[in-house]
Design a protein around this motif. Structure first.
Motif, short mmCIF file in Angstrom:
data_model
loop_
_atom_site.label_atom_id
_atom_site.label_comp_id
_atom_site.label_asym_id
_atom_site.label_seq_id
_atom_site.Cartn_x
_atom_site.Cartn_y
_atom_site.Cartn_z
N LYS A 149 57.45 43.47 2.05
CA LYS A 149 56.30 42.72 1.54
C LYS A 149 56.51 41.21 1.67
O LYS A 149 55.55 40.45 1.84
CB LYS A 149 56.06 43.07 0.06
CG LYS A 149 54.88 42.35 -0.58
CD LYS A 149 54.75 42.75 -2.05
CE LYS A 149 53.63 41.98 -2.74
NZ LYS A 149 53.53 42.33 -4.18
N ALA A 150 57.76 40.76 1.64
CA ALA A 150 58.05 39.32 1.65
C ALA A 150 57.88 38.68 3.02
O ALA A 150 57.83 37.46 3.14
CB ALA A 150 59.48 39.08 1.15
N PHE A 151 57.78 39.50 4.08
CA PHE A 151 57.73 38.95 5.44
C PHE A 151 56.30 38.90 5.97
O PHE A 151 55.49 39.79 5.65
CB PHE A 151 58.60 39.79 6.38
CG PHE A 151 60.06 39.69 6.07
CD1 PHE A 151 60.80 38.60 6.49
CD2 PHE A 151 60.70 40.67 5.33
CE1 PHE A 151 62.15 38.49 6.18
CE2 PHE A 151 62.04 40.58 5.02
CZ PHE A 151 62.76 39.47 5.45
N PRO A 152 55.98 37.88 6.77
CA PRO A 152 54.66 37.85 7.40
C PRO A 152 54.53 39.05 8.33
O PRO A 152 55.50 39.46 8.98
CB PRO A 152 54.66 36.53 8.19
CG PRO A 152 56.10 36.21 8.40
CD PRO A 152 56.83 36.75 7.21
N LYS A 153 53.34 39.62 8.39
CA LYS A 153 53.16 40.85 9.19
C LYS A 153 52.95 40.55 10.66
O LYS A 153 53.01 41.45 11.49
CB LYS A 153 51.99 41.66 8.61
CG LYS A 153 52.20 42.06 7.16
CD LYS A 153 53.53 42.78 6.97
CE LYS A 153 53.84 43.10 5.52
NZ LYS A 153 54.45 42.00 4.79
N GLU A 154 52.70 39.30 11.00
CA GLU A 154 52.63 38.88 12.40
C GLU A 154 53.34 37.54 12.52
O GLU A 154 53.32 36.73 11.61
CB GLU A 154 51.19 38.71 12.86
CG GLU A 154 50.45 40.01 13.09
CD GLU A 154 49.06 39.78 13.67
OE1 GLU A 154 48.77 38.65 14.12
OE2 GLU A 154 48.24 40.72 13.66
N ILE A 155 53.98 37.34 13.66
CA ILE A 155 54.57 36.05 13.94
C ILE A 155 54.19 35.69 15.36
O ILE A 155 54.56 36.38 16.32
CB ILE A 155 56.11 36.05 13.71
CG1 ILE A 155 56.69 34.66 13.86
CG2 ILE A 155 56.81 37.05 14.58
CD1 ILE A 155 56.38 33.73 12.72
N HIS A 156 53.42 34.66 15.48
CA HIS A 156 52.96 34.18 16.78
C HIS A 156 52.27 35.29 17.57
O HIS A 156 52.49 35.47 18.77
CB HIS A 156 54.11 33.59 17.57
CG HIS A 156 53.66 32.51 18.52
ND1 HIS A 156 52.91 31.44 18.13
CD2 HIS A 156 53.85 32.36 19.86
CE1 HIS A 156 52.66 30.67 19.17
NE2 HIS A 156 53.20 31.21 20.24
N GLY A 157 51.43 36.06 16.88
CA GLY A 157 50.62 37.06 17.55
C GLY A 157 51.30 38.39 17.78
O GLY A 157 50.70 39.32 18.32
N VAL A 158 52.57 38.54 17.37
CA VAL A 158 53.30 39.79 17.55
C VAL A 158 53.52 40.43 16.18
O VAL A 158 53.89 39.75 15.23
CB VAL A 158 54.66 39.56 18.23
CG1 VAL A 158 55.41 40.88 18.41
CG2 VAL A 158 54.47 38.86 19.57
N LEU A 353 62.08 31.48 5.41
CA LEU A 353 63.37 32.01 5.87
C LEU A 353 63.27 32.48 7.31
O LEU A 353 64.14 32.18 8.14
CB LEU A 353 63.80 33.17 4.97
CG LEU A 353 65.01 33.98 5.44
CD1 LEU A 353 66.28 33.14 5.35
CD2 LEU A 353 65.16 35.26 4.63
N LEU A 354 62.19 33.19 7.62
CA LEU A 354 62.02 33.74 8.96
C LEU A 354 61.89 32.64 10.01
O LEU A 354 62.55 32.67 11.06
CB LEU A 354 60.78 34.64 8.99
CG LEU A 354 60.45 35.34 10.30
CD1 LEU A 354 61.60 36.22 10.74
CD2 LEU A 354 59.19 36.16 10.16
N VAL A 355 61.07 31.65 9.73
CA VAL A 355 60.86 30.56 10.68
C VAL A 355 62.16 29.78 10.90
O VAL A 355 62.53 29.46 12.03
CB VAL A 355 59.73 29.63 10.20
CG1 VAL A 355 59.65 28.38 11.06
CG2 VAL A 355 58.39 30.36 10.22
#
Length: 510
Positions: A149-158, A353-355
Motif C-alpha cells: 500500500k505504501a508504494f505508488p502503483k505506477e512509476i513513469h507509466g509502468v 523512498l522509491l524515487v
C-alpha cells in the motif's frame, strides 16, 4: 529402522499442537496469508507448492500432519493456486497484484542484529516511511516490512507490480548502503577489537557502493617459440596455466599488474584509483546480514507467529521502538501477545523512498542505456489549440486511465519543450477536472521523476490512446504517428526550413 528424532525436533513437536491450537495464533497467521502463496514446513522439508490457507482450521490440520512452521511469499497474487513452476516473467506479472518490501536481517550476533535493524528503520524513517512492521525471525534476525500500500502503483507509466524483483532489489541496495553508514555511527569503540579474530570478510572497499572489492591481476603471457602472447584478467593468486594456441606449449608469464574491481559497480582501480579506500576494512554488509536472496520470484519467508524449528521460538511482532530491549525469551511461544505485522500506512507513503533509491541506483550502480540522443524540437507556438485531439481530450479531465493519461501528458509536454512551471500549471489544472482527482503527491513524484531523466517521446498513436478512451482523430491525425508530430505540422508548413529541421529531429527522436 527409522532414525530417532533429534532433540530439536522432539522439542518443537511437543509444543506445535498446543501452540497452533490457539485461535489467536490461527487468526494472525490466516490474516497475513490472504492472497499469498503459503507453504508449510515439516521440520526439515517443505510441503507442496503452490498452496494457500483458506480457513483457520487449515493450520491445525497441517500441524496434525507434521507441519512445524508456515512460510509465505512477499508477492501478492490474485489466485496463488494458478502459479506454475517455469512460468515466464510476463505470466507471473499477470497473476501478481503487488508485493511487500521485505527486508531480512540475518546477523549471527544478536546485539549487532539489533543495531542493524535500528539502522534500517532509521533510513526508512529518514526517507518518509514512518509506518513499518517489525518481527523477530525466531532465531537471531529480523524481518522488516514496508507494505504494498505504501508504494505508488505506477512509476513513469509502468505498473510497479510488474517491476518485481528488480525494484525491491534496488530499494534494498539503497537501504543497505545508507544503513551501513548509520550502523557505523552506533558501533562500540572496541568493535574492531571484538571482531579481530572473527572470520568476517575484510578488504578494500569501493567508495561508491561500500562493497568489498575483488583483487585481480592483469597478467601477460608469452610463447618464447612462436613469439606471440596474450593478456588475461585473473584473481590474485590464480594457479591457472595457459597454452600457446599455435604450438600448444605452455605460456610463460612475463609480468602482471594487480588492481581492484568492484563486483557491483564494475569500477576498477586501473581506471579510477580514487574510487577505492586505502585501508582494509571489515565488511559491515556481511555483519548486517541483509539478505538479497529473499527478493526473488516466489521466495518464501517465515510468517508472523510461525515457530522456528531450531529454537522452538515464535516469530513474534514487536514495536519498532522496542528492538533494543527485546530478548529471545520474549518470543516464548506460550507467552506471545498478538500484534499486526502489516502497519496501517498511508497510500503512497514510500514514494520518496522509491524515487531516491532509483536515482541512487542510476547514478551509482547502473549506467543508463543510451538508445538515442534526444534532440529538442523547437516549437514556437505551444498553445493548446495546436495540441492533437487526444491530448486536448485528456485536458478536459478523465474518469478512467488517469495515471496513463498523466504519463502521456508529461512526456508530450516535455517533448515539445514546455518549461517546468507551465507544465505544472497545465497538469494541475487538468487534475481539477479529473473524477476523482489524483493525489498531488503522486503527480509531484511523477513530474520529479521525469525531470531528472532525459525526455521520452509519448506513446505512438493509436492503441495507447484508444485504451484510455481519448482517441478521436481528425483529418491531420491520419498523417501522423505520434502526438508530437501533430504539433510540428501545426506549427510549420512544408518548405519552411524550420519545419524541415524539426521534422528531422522528430524522426530521430521517434
Amino acid at each position: 529402522m527409522e532414525n530417532s528424532p533429534s532433540i530439536k525436533e522432539e522439542r518443537i513437536r511437543k509444543i506445535t499442537h498446543v501452540y497452533y491450537s490457539n485461535p489467536e495464533i490461527q487468526k494472525a497467521i490466516l490474516s497475513f496469508a490472504a492472497n499469498r502463496e503459503v507453504c508449510p514446513r515439516y521440520f526439515e522439508g517443505f510441503g507442496k507448492r503452490p498452496d494457500f490457507l483458506e480457513y483457520e482450521s487449515d493450520i491445525l490440520g497441517l500441524v496434525k500432519k507434521g507441519a512445524t512452521s508456515f512460510h509465505c511469499s512477499e508477492e501478492i497474487w490474485n489466485n496463488p493456486l494458478n502459479i506454475q513452476t517455469g512460468m515466464t516473467p510476463d505470466d507471473l506479472n499477470k497473476l501478481r497484484t503487488g508485493w511487500d518490501l521485505l527486508i531480512d536481517i540475518d546477523c549471527k550476533w544478536f546485539d549487532y542484529s539489533k543495531l542493524a535493524a535500528r539502522a534500517v528503520i532509521k533510513v526508512l524513517n529518514d526517507n518518509g516511511v514512518k509506518n513499518i512492521g517489525v518481527k523477530f525471525s525466531g532465531s537471531k534476525g529480523w524481518h522488516i516490512i514496508v507494505p504494498w500500500k505504501a508504494f505508488p502503483k505506477e512509476i513513469h507509466g509502468v505498473e510497479t507490480k510488474n517491476l518485481f524483483p528488480k525494484l525491491p532489489r534496488d530499494l534494498i541496495n539503497y537501504i543497505r548502503f545508507y544503513s551501513e553508514k548509520e550502523l557505523k555511527q552506533n558501533l562500540p569503540a572496541d568493535f574492531f577489537e571484538q571482531f579481530k579474530s572473527v572470520n568476517i570478510k575484510r578488504g578494500i572497499k569501493c567508495r561508491t557502493c561500500q562493497e568489498i572489492a575483488t583483487e585481480y591481476e592483469l597478467a601477460e603471457f608469452f610463447c618464447d617459440r612462436c613469439k606471440i602472447g596474450e593478456q588475461r584478467k585473473l584473481p590474485v593468486g590464480s594457479k591457472d596455466e595457459f597454452k600457446c594456441p599455435v604450438c600448444r606449449n605452455k605460456f610463460s608469464q612475463k609480468k602482471s599488474i594487480q588492481f581492484y574491481e568492484c563486483p557491483k559497480c564494475k569500477i576498477n582501480s586501473r581506471e579510477n584509483s580514487n574510487n577505492f579506500l586505502k585501508t582494509i576494512e571489515a565488511d559491515l554488509f556481511e555483519l548486517m546480514g541483509l539478505d538479497l536472496i529473499l527478493v526473488s520470484p516466489r521466495h518464501l519467508f517465515r510468517m508472523p507467529y510461525s515457530l522456528h524449528e531450531k529454537t522452538a521460538l515464535a516469530s513474534v511482532v514487536l514495536d519498532k521502538n522496542k528492538i533494543s530491549d527485546f530478548q529471545p525469551k520474549d518470543a516464548d511461544p506460550l507467552k506471545v501477545k498478538i500484534k499486526n505485522f502489516t502497519p496501517d500506512c498511508r497510500e503512497g507513503e514510500a514514494t520518496q523512498l522509491l524515487v531516491q533509491a532509483l536515482d541512487w541506483d542510476r547514478e551509482n550502480i547502473h549506467e543508463e542505456k543510451k538508445t538515442f540522443e534526444f534532440k529538442p524540437i523547437n516549437i514556437e507556438d505551444k498553445s493548446e489549440k495546436n495540441f492533437p485531439p487526444c491530448i486536448q481530450k485528456i485536458l478536459l479531465g478523465v474518469k478512467d486511465g488517469k495515471k496513463r493519461s498523466l504519463f502521456a501528458l508529461i512526456n508530450f509536454l516535455r517533448s515539445i519543450g514546455t518549461e517546468k512551471l507551465e507544465m505544472e500549471r497545465i497538469i494541475y489544472t487538468l487534475n481539477e477536472k479529473n473524477e476523482p482527482k489524483l493525489q498531488q503527491g503522486y503527480i509531484a513524484s511523477q513530474i520529479s521523476w521525469a525531470l531528472k531523466r532525459k525526455p521520452l517521446m509519448p506513446s505512438n498513436c493509436r492503441e495507447f490512446y484508444q485504451g484510455i478512451g481519448v482517441c478521436f482523430p481528425d483529418d491531420l491525425c491520419s498523417k501522423i504517428k505520434n502526438p508530437v508530430n501533430y504539433v510540428v505540422r501545426k506549427n510549420f508548413k512544408p518548405g519552411n526550413k524550420k519545419y524541415s529541421k524539426n521534422k528531422d529531429n522528430f524522426k530521430n527522436n521517434n
